[in-house]
Design an enzyme around this catalytic site. Structure first.
Site, PDB file in Angstrom:
ATOM      1  N   LEU A 164       0.821  -1.215   0.000  1.00 46.33           N
ATOM      2  CA  LEU A 164       0.000   0.000   0.000  1.00 46.33           C
ATOM      3  C   LEU A 164       0.851   1.260   0.000  1.00 46.33           C
ATOM      4  O   LEU A 164       0.604   2.192  -0.767  1.00 46.33           O
ATOM      5  CB  LEU A 164      -0.915   0.011   1.224  1.00 46.33           C
ATOM      6  CG  LEU A 164      -2.170  -0.842   1.134  1.00 46.33           C
ATOM      7  CD1 LEU A 164      -2.957  -0.725   2.429  1.00 46.33           C
ATOM      8  CD2 LEU A 164      -3.020  -0.395  -0.039  1.00 46.33           C
ATOM      9  N   ALA A 165       1.869   1.303   0.871  1.00 41.69           N
ATOM     10  CA  ALA A 165       2.673   2.515   0.996  1.00 41.69           C
ATOM     11  C   ALA A 165       3.449   2.776  -0.290  1.00 41.69           C
ATOM     12  O   ALA A 165       3.481   3.900  -0.804  1.00 41.69           O
ATOM     13  CB  ALA A 165       3.628   2.397   2.179  1.00 41.69           C
ATOM     14  N   GLY A 166       4.064   1.757  -0.823  1.00 45.75           N
ATOM     15  CA  GLY A 166       4.869   1.921  -2.027  1.00 45.75           C
ATOM     16  C   GLY A 166       4.026   2.322  -3.229  1.00 45.75           C
ATOM     17  O   GLY A 166       4.400   3.202  -4.005  1.00 45.75           O
ATOM     18  N   ARG A 196      -6.192  -6.813  23.558  1.00 45.58           N
ATOM     19  CA  ARG A 196      -5.279  -7.716  22.852  1.00 45.58           C
ATOM     20  C   ARG A 196      -4.073  -8.158  23.675  1.00 45.58           C
ATOM     21  O   ARG A 196      -3.774  -9.337  23.770  1.00 45.58           O
ATOM     22  CB  ARG A 196      -4.754  -7.029  21.601  1.00 45.58           C
ATOM     23  CG  ARG A 196      -5.436  -7.453  20.347  1.00 45.58           C
ATOM     24  CD  ARG A 196      -4.796  -6.798  19.152  1.00 45.58           C
ATOM     25  NE  ARG A 196      -5.774  -6.769  18.064  1.00 45.58           N
ATOM     26  CZ  ARG A 196      -5.512  -6.338  16.849  1.00 45.58           C
ATOM     27  NH1 ARG A 196      -4.322  -5.873  16.545  1.00 45.58           N
ATOM     28  NH2 ARG A 196      -6.436  -6.349  15.920  1.00 45.58           N
ATOM     29  N   SER A 226      -9.593 -13.480  13.403  1.00 43.19           N
ATOM     30  CA  SER A 226     -10.028 -12.130  13.803  1.00 43.19           C
ATOM     31  C   SER A 226     -10.613 -12.099  15.208  1.00 43.19           C
ATOM     32  O   SER A 226     -11.218 -13.052  15.684  1.00 43.19           O
ATOM     33  CB  SER A 226     -11.060 -11.620  12.802  1.00 43.19           C
ATOM     34  OG  SER A 226     -11.699 -10.480  13.305  1.00 43.19           O
ATOM     35  N   HIS A 233      -0.502 -10.750  18.086  1.00 37.22           N
ATOM     36  CA  HIS A 233      -1.960 -10.865  18.054  1.00 37.22           C
ATOM     37  C   HIS A 233      -2.370 -12.084  18.876  1.00 37.22           C
ATOM     38  O   HIS A 233      -1.750 -13.133  18.755  1.00 37.22           O
ATOM     39  CB  HIS A 233      -2.431 -11.011  16.605  1.00 37.22           C
ATOM     40  CG  HIS A 233      -3.889 -10.748  16.420  1.00 37.22           C
ATOM     41  ND1 HIS A 233      -4.846 -11.665  16.771  1.00 37.22           N
ATOM     42  CD2 HIS A 233      -4.554  -9.678  15.946  1.00 37.22           C
ATOM     43  CE1 HIS A 233      -6.041 -11.154  16.502  1.00 37.22           C
ATOM     44  NE2 HIS A 233      -5.898  -9.954  16.007  1.00 37.22           N
ATOM     45  N   LEU A 235      -3.373   0.275   7.638  1.00 33.64           N
ATOM     46  CA  LEU A 235      -3.653   0.624   6.247  1.00 33.64           C
ATOM     47  C   LEU A 235      -3.618   2.138   6.085  1.00 33.64           C
ATOM     48  O   LEU A 235      -3.106   2.673   5.101  1.00 33.64           O
ATOM     49  CB  LEU A 235      -5.026   0.074   5.830  1.00 33.64           C
ATOM     50  CG  LEU A 235      -5.194  -1.440   5.946  1.00 33.64           C
ATOM     51  CD1 LEU A 235      -6.585  -1.857   5.481  1.00 33.64           C
ATOM     52  CD2 LEU A 235      -4.139  -2.155   5.127  1.00 33.64           C
TER      53      LEU A 235
END
Lengths: 656, 293, 276
Positions: free
Chosen positions: A13-15, A297, A250, A236, A440
């Site tokens: 996403l960043a790239g 968490r 999840s 997680h 994200l």
């Protein structure tokens, strides 16, 4: 202008966001990725992306509260200005993604739907089914493909970043290797953006993709870039143990009523349904009567870890506990959790609607990363404000430029001029713990907001006067030579003799992962970390004598992996050393010998610098906490000063 | 950059042939010709031929089933052969479309490679059978038309069809001689059975895929429903096809001839509608020619 | 007309023997166009093993069943949770992702054999690793993107009915894995990139064209997409075998997409004919 070029390393996403923004500004982009960019690890993100929205706003939420939550969730370890800018930009980023065609879930009226996520009492998470990361990645991938077809972006897929090239005190390109042809060559650039993600593979098995070795970051680190907060690794609580990786399960499984338990009798080998209720130990419900299975968490992670590792009470004597949904109606489960139950079914071969799932915590995200700088925006309160109260008027609006100065050339630039770090490899936003659905956001924010900084640096900074295209070949040739020598050394080790596990890179990598998981994840102690550092030194020695099994000059994956093991060792040392240095507990970092947060000594950024021998030296650098004053991070326990406990129901009920 | 298909070919530096230039038109014409006229003709043809079994046109009280069938079939054949410019209709309405469909069909079929061994799904089997039935169908149609329409008697097991004695000559063709069903006849009849069954499948399945090609059936449910309709049509056509083959293969040719000779007189004025060249042809069970050497 | 799909979750399986070893027969090649050969490996199977974990074991222990030392097997992989599409290969004769291929299902008994082959419709890079760049090229060919005005904030995108979002979402889960193309009898190996623009695009790209045609802004490029798909290698090359929808790991209604594009080009062709 045309003589300037920008390199982006990493196609997540960043790239992709950075490539799209820089190309749009008229600079040609060379995009490097280990894999076709559409297969980057961003694809794995499930939950969603956070942003203030009109519905939440009318319930008393604001961009400022998003900022406040993120700082609080990160246990006050993040510099605060960049986080403010990110939270303020978030709604604009959602709009942008919306225009790109991301199929965000919709309300009956056709508006973007929202869901509740950890760390907030407001529905502020936008989502596209259970594969938001995939959908966002694809949307950006499509825009980059468009840039590619218009000749603005050139992709180098299956190319591995090897080393940054420096000249005159700045980064002027990279050396990379085509992992199919094995060609090593230099690429010139006036700025380089590292968007290479996390380092889950340092821990062997994690929720990360097979490519997330952290090697690219580790190479920059070894080339002189500082690495910040290496010890901040998010684990997680619920993942599906697998022989090859640990797949995320999840949190919503517990949210919908899933119960965590183990047999009360150690080593009880009966099938779960043959174990009567009184002989089951619902340890979370027992220890936390108020929150039960939906404790935060880090607490859930630590408790599960304690039951399995310290007490040896795991199911079948292994590191796993039951996450049980089988007491619930199967149709209801399919309706609410269909997607994630299917993942379990697919990868374990058992139906969680009828058989309790076996889960265990897993390394998930690295808050730490390459150290980056920024230029503060205009917001400067006289004194840090106390924690924001929902519904109260935020102290400032959400116009751009209050947290960070838009377009300032040094925004998210590392200490090596011309070298930027975006996305997970950037340490800037998440402090000691990342909130769900903020990852994200930080990736895309870096790409589109700080992408502008890259453009400005190229145009107005050092490259404006001396474009990389006109520099002498010397520095490039030198790095190419160095990398070629490294490869030659590794390949020359190939012998057809009997394999020795001590020098087998795959075995070294596996043992490194096991050691790092045991010493540097959920529960850390000084002595164990010291032992871990001794083992890392041992791994380093073994690695120096590594023997490969393949000397092919074509598509040699054994070489790629073996080379990465060396870089993972360097990073592992920084992680362990950071954990040892931080004598407190904060966010994801929990030391049994220092169970309390110690703001006086450690509300500071750990900065690791690599020495010539590949070892690290650490310093603690001050944090800019001039916007929000630190408070205890209690998450609604009885002593929580902010009394938000009554608010959630109203807020949640208001949105479909 | 907007490129038409042809420009696209030029753009990538390929020499473009007629097929590429008219790709879409040819593909769709190929699909269309399979339905109209070929498919439509198949329905008419099988209806006509199967009338040998179910026929009841102009039936008189007391007619035997044989007489009803032979009379009906003869009536239909006579009607067809009474059409003006029949040869033009045949050439442009049938033979050229069939040739077009066949040539392009073979070309298109050769762009694929069957993989039913690895992927034995029902749809994939139909895909494979569609192509195999196409190949077989070309051979069958050629043999069928060449022997019974063009009278290419040099072909093996061939015999002449005579529209004036439609039922009996057809029966002789399928039976291999005047002595009832013989070895040659079994070969011919079996070939017809297989050939016509494959063609019926080819048409029914082609009708199903055409609806997807043209975009009439989009949803899986619509495709399934249309599939049931095509399958039903296929079953009906298959029944008529088998009726025809079995009907002619077991027909008493001598009796049929007697009925045919009586046909014009029984139904006065019928003979006048026949084309002149047909009425002048000498009918008879001995019309079967010697086998090609 | 359809049989149960091949990718449905598996029914309860035969109990697997713990502590067993399984034979992997792997079709290997040292490089593109190189001769392929079979090699066999005997792999101990821990609980929860999948094809990836076994290939990882082979990488660390590259010795064949006959005791010969060999090179680690090269293969492509990424997320290992069936969402990136990288690890697609032909397992026991059928194409699928290797990460979700559980050994307990495929080889529950001691000495059971699993065969691994590279996909046959793409050029082999090495061993099980194939070059699927043609798929990404095809996405350029059909302009699979929404032509936005840029990456600055220009307000929200178009509102969308939930039903339309659901339709688009499913189509948008395509991970470009190539299963549909491997199983397609009309899709053929094409080594020469020069021919990528005229060879069959396959189900995945047709479905992507439908996805972007369904978006309010993406629709602007619909005529371009349809023109591309009317030509050689476009939707007309589909043979309706419908294997694609059977093997799609994401349950994308590929055959509906093909029909939808068929309809769109039909309408487009008539419109063009009469409108000029």
């Amino acid at each position: 202008m045309s003589q300037h070029r920008v390199i982006v390393v990493g196609g997540g996403l960043a790239g992709l966001a950075a490539a799209a923004r820089v190309a749009e500004a008229g600079l040609p982009v060379d995009l490097f990725s280990l894999v076709p960019v559409k297969r980057s690890h961003s694809v794995c993100a499930q939950g969603g992306i956070n942003a203030c929205n009109e519905v939440a706003r009318q319930q008393g939420y604001s961009e400022y509260e998003h900022f406040d939550e993120t700082i609080y969730g990160g246990d006050f370890l993040a510099d605060q200005h960049p986080v403010l800018e990110m939270a303020n930009m978030a709604p604009r980023i959602i709009d942008l993604l919306d225009r790109m065609g991301v199929p965000f879930n919709r309300t009956s009226e056709g508006q973007r739907d929202l869901r509740l996520f950890g760390g907030s009492l407001f529905k502020r998470t936008h989502f596209a089914g259970a594969t938001t990361g995939q959908q966002l990645l694809y949307a950006l991938d499509e825009q980059v493909r468009r840039g590619e077809s218009e000749g603005k972006i050139t992709k180098y897929e299956f190319w591995e970043f090897l080393w940054p090239v420096q000249h005159d005190g700045r980064c002027v390109g990279i050396v990379a290797q085509d992992m199919r042809t094995m060609q090593i060559r230099a690429f010139r650039a006036d700025a380089v953006v590292m968007a290479t993600g996390g380092c889950g593979l340092v821990f062997g098995k994690s929720t990360n993709s097979i490519i997330c070795t952290g090697a690219a970051a580790a190479r920059c680190y070894q080339a002189g870039v500082w690495y910040a907060n290496p010890e901040m690794i998010q684990v997680h609580p619920t993942a599906i143990p697998g022989a090859d990786k640990l797949r995320l399960m999840s949190e919503s499984a517990r949210g919908e009523g899933g119960r965590v338990w183990v047999p009360r009798k150690k080593g009880d080998s009966r099938p779960p349904h043959d174990i009567p209720e009184p002989e089951r130990w619902y340890f979370l419900e027992e220890k936390y009567p108020a929150y039960g299975n939906i404790v935060p968490r880090d607490i859930a992670t630590r408790e599960i870890f304690d039951v399995c590792v310290n007490q040896g009470m795991g199911v079948d004597g292994k590191n796993q506990v039951y996450l049980d949904l089988s007491h619930m109606d199967a149709d209801y489960l399919t309706r609410k959790l269909g997607g994630i139950l299917e993942i379990y079914e697919k990868f374990v071969g058992e139906d969680p609607r009828h058989v309790p799932m076996k889960i265990f915590p897993a390394v998930h995200y690295s808050m730490g990363g390459l150290w980056t700088q920024y230029v503060k925006g205009s917001y400067a309160p006289a004194a840090p404000l106390p924690k924001h109260k929902s519904g109260a008027r935020p102290p400032l609006g959400a116009e751009p430029g209050q947290g960070m100065q838009p377009g300032a050339p040094t925004n998210m630039m590392t200490n090596m001029p011309g070298l930027y770090a975006f996305g997970e490899v950037n340490f800037a936003y998440h402090g000691a713990n990342r909130l769900g659905a903020n990852a994200l956001l930080s990736c895309i924010f870096d790409g589109v907001f700080c992408g502008q900084s890259v453009v400005n640096f190229v145009r107005d900074g050092a490259p404006g006067k001396a474009p990389a295209a006109g520099l002498p070949a010397g520095p490039y040739d030198q790095v190419v030579q160095g990398e070629s020598d490294k490869v030659a050394r590794l390949l020359s080790s190939v012998s057809k003799g009997a394999a020795d596990p001590a020098t087998n890179p795959y075995i070294i990598g596996m043992e490194l992962g096991e050691e790092m998981t045991a010493a540097c994840t959920v529960v850390r102690t000084g002595p164990r970390l010291e032992q871990c550092l001794r083992k890392i030194a041992d791994f380093r020695q073994r690695y120096a004598a590594a023997v490969l099994a393949d000397d092919a000059a074509w598509s040699n994956q054994a070489l790629g992996y073996a080379r990465a093991v060396g870089d993972m060792i360097a990073l592992a040392e920084a992680i362990a050393k950071g954990a040892l240095t931080r004598c407190e507990s904060r966010g994801a970092h929990y030391r049994t010998d220092f169970p309390e947060r110690d703001d006086a000594r450690f509300m500071k950024t750990t900065v690791a610098r690599c020495d010539a021998a590949g070892g690290s030296s650490l310093t603690l650098e001050p944090i800019d906490a001039s916007l929000i004053a630190p408070t205890a991070r209690t998450y609604g326990k009885k002593d929580d000063a902010h009394g938000k406990k009554d608010a959630p129901k109203a807020a949640m009920a208001g949105v479909s | 950059m907007f490129l038409s298909p042809a420009e696209r070919c030029v753009h990538v530096g390929k020499t473009i042939g007629f097929l590429e230039r008219n790709h879409f038109l040819l593909r769709r014409l190929h699909s269309l010709t399979g339905i109209i006229p070929i498919g439509a003709f198949l329905i008419v043809h099988l209806t006509t031929n199967s009338s040998i079994v179910w026929g009841a046109i102009n039936a008189q009280k007391g007619d035997t089933p044989l007489a009803r069938g032979v009379n009906t079939f003869q009536h239909e054949v006579a009607f067809i052969h009474s059409l003006p410019f029949l040869i033009l209709i045949e050439v442009f309405g049938l033979w050229l479309p069939i040739a077009f469909h066949a040539v392009l069909g073979v070309y298109y079929a050769r762009t694929g490679s069957m993989n039913t061994a690895r992927y034995p799904y029902q749809g994939n089997r139909r895909y494979a059978l569609q192509r195999l039935s196409g190949y077989a169908g070309i051979l069958f149609i050629f043999y069928h038309v060449a022997t019974l329409r063009w009278g290419w008697t040099w072909l093996p097991y061939s015999s002449i069809f005579n529209a004036r004695n439609a039922a009996s000559t057809t029966a002789l063709a399928l039976q291999g001689g005047t002595e009832g069903l013989q070895f040659d006849g079994v070969v011919v009849s079996l070939s017809y059975m297989i050939g016509v069954s494959l063609l019926v499948f080819h048409f029914a399945n082609g009708l199903w895929t055409a609806a997807i090609t043209w975009g009439l059936t989009v949803s899986a449910a619509a495709q399934r429903r249309w599939g049931y309709i095509c399958a039903t049509l296929g079953v009906v056509l298959m029944a008529m096809a088998w009726m025809s083959v079995i009907g002619f293969a077991t027909l008493n040719a001598a009796d049929a001839t007697r009925i045919e000779i009586g046909t014009p007189s029984t139904h006065a004025g019928r003979g006048a509608e026949l084309a002149p060249e047909l009425t002048s042809t000498q009918p008879g069970p001995d019309a079967r020619t010697p086998k090609a050497e | 007309m359809t049989s149960p799909t091949d990718n449905a979750p598996h029914a309860p399986r035969r109990a697997a023997t713990p502590g067993r070893s399984v034979i992997f027969r792997i079709l290997r090649a040292d490089g593109p166009g190189g001769a392929q050969r079979w090699e066999e490996f005997k792999v101990p199977i821990p609980a929860g093993a999948n094809v990836i974990s076994c290939l990882q074991w082979i990488a660390a222990n590259p010795v064949t069943t006959s005791g010969q030392r060999t090179t680690p097997v090269a293969w492509d992989s990424g997320c290992l949770e069936e969402v990136c599409g990288a690890c697609t290969m032909v397992i026991n004769g059928k194409v699928r992702q290797s990460c979700s291929c559980l050994i307990d299902e495929y080889a529950p008994g001691e000495g059971d054999v699993i065969t691994l082959e590279p996909m046959s419709k793409f050029p082999v890079v090495r061993d099980l690793w194939v070059d699927r760049s043609r798929m990404f090229h095809t996405l350029q060919r059909i302009k699979a993107w929404v032509p936005i005005d840029g990456t600055y904030d220009l307000g929200p995108g178009p509102a969308e009915r939930p039903a339309d979002q659901e339709t688009r979402y499913v189509l948008s889960t395509c991970m470009t894995c190539g299963c549909c193309l491997e199983a397609c009898p009309q899709y053929k190996l094409e080594r020469d990139p020069e021919n990528f623009d005229t060879a069959f695009v396959g189900a995945a790209a047709l479905s992507q064209a439908r996805l972007f045609n369904a978006h309010k802004t993406g629709r602007d490029l619909k005529p371009d997409r349809l023109e591309a798909l009317m030509g050689p290698g476009g939707v007309n090359d589909c043979g309706n075998a419908q294997n694609c929808v059977q093997v799609c790991p994401k349950h994308i209604p590929l055959t509906e997409s093909i029909a939808a594009i068929g309809r769109a080009v039909t309408i487009h062709a008539f419109a063009r004919f009469f409108r000029g």
